[in-house]
Design a protein around this motif. Structure first.
Motif, PDB file in Angstrom:
ATOM      1  N   UNK A  24       0.855  -1.184   0.000  1.00  0.00           N
ATOM      2  CA  UNK A  24       0.000   0.000   0.000  1.00  0.00           C
ATOM      3  C   UNK A  24       0.893   1.236   0.000  1.00  0.00           C
ATOM      4  N   UNK A  25       0.638   2.198  -0.891  1.00  0.00           N
ATOM      5  CA  UNK A  25       1.474   3.409  -0.953  1.00  0.00           C
ATOM      6  C   UNK A  25       1.491   4.140   0.400  1.00  0.00           C
ATOM      7  N   UNK A  26       2.674   4.518   0.823  1.00  0.00           N
ATOM      8  CA  UNK A  26       2.833   5.269   2.069  1.00  0.00           C
ATOM      9  C   UNK A  26       2.564   4.446   3.315  1.00  0.00           C
ATOM     10  N   UNK A  27       2.604   3.141   3.185  1.00  0.00           N
ATOM     11  CA  UNK A  27       2.279   2.270   4.311  1.00  0.00           C
ATOM     12  C   UNK A  27       3.254   1.100   4.358  1.00  0.00           C
ATOM     13  N   UNK A  28       3.301   0.455   5.503  1.00  0.00           N
ATOM     14  CA  UNK A  28       4.095  -0.764   5.617  1.00  0.00           C
ATOM     15  C   UNK A  28       3.216  -1.994   5.416  1.00  0.00           C
ATOM     16  N   UNK A  29       1.972  -1.757   5.104  1.00  0.00           N
ATOM     17  CA  UNK A  29       0.998  -2.832   4.947  1.00  0.00           C
ATOM     18  C   UNK A  29       1.123  -3.484   3.566  1.00  0.00           C
TER      19      UNK A  29
END
Length: 101
Positions: A24-29
């Motif tokens: 996911x963009x901007x996430x560590x997910x």
């Protein structure tokens, strides 16, 4: 279900090209995706596995001697796996073309 079990299952599905991991963009997910060409890629991965097994069987036949009973069986196995792998690729390509229509 334990996290280790889930991790092993996800790893197996990725290895078989049935899923892919996207971030996911901007996430560590991580997000796991099954797309429309998953079965095509999985079939090709299976064909590559057959190619590797066929090569190992040929190597075994060479080591044992192609005139020995075990060598003959390994050569037959190699030819079978090679032919099945080629059939898998041809079939996957036909279906991919059919679905693209």
């Amino acid at each position: 279900m334990s996290p280790a079990t889930v991790s092993a299952a996800v790893g197996y599905l990725q290895e078989q090209a049935l899923i892919r991991r996207d971030r996911d963009p901007g996430s560590r997910r991580d997000r796991y995706v099954i797309d429309e060409s998953a079965w095509y890629r999985a079939t090709l991965a299976g064909a590559r596995t057959n190619e590797r097994l066929a090569a190992m069987a040929r190597d075994g036949a060479d080591a044992l001697g192609s005139a020995t009973p075990a060598g003959v069986r390994l050569l037959d196995m190699s030819e079978y796996l090679e032919r099945v792998g080629l059939d898998m690729v041809r079939s996957a390509e036909r279906w991919r073309a059919h679905l693209a229509r």
